[in-house]
Design a protein around this motif. Structure first.
Motif, mmCIF file in Angstrom:
data_model
loop_
_atom_site.group_PDB
_atom_site.id
_atom_site.type_symbol
_atom_site.label_atom_id
_atom_site.label_comp_id
_atom_site.label_asym_id
_atom_site.label_seq_id
_atom_site.Cartn_x
_atom_site.Cartn_y
_atom_site.Cartn_z
ATOM 1 N N MET A 226 0.845 -1.202 0.000
ATOM 2 C CA MET A 226 0.000 0.000 0.000
ATOM 3 C C MET A 226 0.867 1.233 0.000
ATOM 4 S SD MET A 226 -3.083 -0.951 2.432
ATOM 5 C CE MET A 226 -4.190 0.237 2.006
ATOM 6 N N ARG A 227 0.407 2.023 -0.747
ATOM 7 C CA ARG A 227 1.113 3.289 -0.756
ATOM 8 C C ARG A 227 0.446 4.229 0.243
ATOM 9 N NH1 ARG A 227 2.155 5.065 -6.881
ATOM 10 N NH2 ARG A 227 3.597 3.470 -7.370
ATOM 11 N N GLY A 228 1.164 4.937 0.821
ATOM 12 C CA GLY A 228 0.614 5.877 1.798
ATOM 13 C C GLY A 228 0.391 7.250 1.172
ATOM 14 N N PHE A 229 -0.579 7.895 1.664
ATOM 15 C CA PHE A 229 -0.773 9.289 1.242
ATOM 16 C C PHE A 229 -1.013 10.129 2.487
ATOM 17 C CE2 PHE A 229 -4.965 7.414 1.181
ATOM 18 C CZ PHE A 229 -5.779 8.367 1.730
ATOM 19 N N ARG A 230 -0.727 11.335 2.308
ATOM 20 C CA ARG A 230 -0.760 12.209 3.461
ATOM 21 C C ARG A 230 -1.806 13.290 3.245
ATOM 22 N NH1 ARG A 230 5.123 14.186 4.721
ATOM 23 N NH2 ARG A 230 4.448 16.216 4.538
#
Length: 172
Positions: free
Chosen positions: A4-8
């Protein structure tokens, strides 16, 4: 497993909206002030134009009014009445009769209604009264009509002496 890519997510206060509301409020205020200023100037211009168009009411003293009336009476007496009346009386020698003679002192116009035998008699009558016309006035035929019941004088005409041109109308 799938990585999973993280997003902020950042919660940032935007100051641009506040600045837009301030600019809008100042613009509306300036527009209201300028509109009010425009309306005041427009009303002042209308009042000034109305005051300039209407002359100031000045009551003439009685002496001035009496002098004006005397001038009007003198002008009426300066009319060449003997010559005009002599020419009108001379119509009895011709095929012309005078039905009505009217002189309006208010507009200084003279009107004569006559009956003639024919157009030639009408032209002769017009030529006679033109000889005694005042300067700046001209005798003209204003209207003509035929009377079928009167065989001796079938033509009725109205002559007038007035300032300026008068359009003639022919009625058959």
């Amino acid at each position: 497993m799938i990585p999973m890519r993280g997003f902020r997510i950042e919660f940032v206060e935007r100051r641009r909206r506040r600045a837009a509301w301030v600019v809008l409020a100042v613009s509306v205020g300036f527009f209201a002030w300028s509109w009010n200023h425009f309306e005041e100037r427009s009303e002042a211009a209308k009042l000034a134009a109305a005051a300039a168009a209407k002359p100031a009411a000045v009551d003439d003293p009685p002496e001035v009014q009496q002098q004006a009336d005397a001038r009007l009476r003198r002008r009426a007496l300066d009319y060449p009445w003997p010559a005009v009346l002599t020419e009108l009386e001379a119509f009895a020698d011709q095929d012309t009769s005078v039905l009505r003679f009217e002189h309006l002192r208010s507009d200084e116009n003279t009107r004569v209604t006559i009956r003639t035998k024919d157009f030639t008699s009408l032209e002769h009558a017009l030529a006679r009264v033109r000889r005694v016309a005042l300067p700046g006035r001209e005798w003209k035929i204003v209207s003509t009509s035929r009377d079928a019941t009167d065989a001796s004088h079938p033509l009725h005409a109205e002559l007038t002496a007035a300032k300026g041109a008068i359009e003639g109308r022919m009625v058959q």
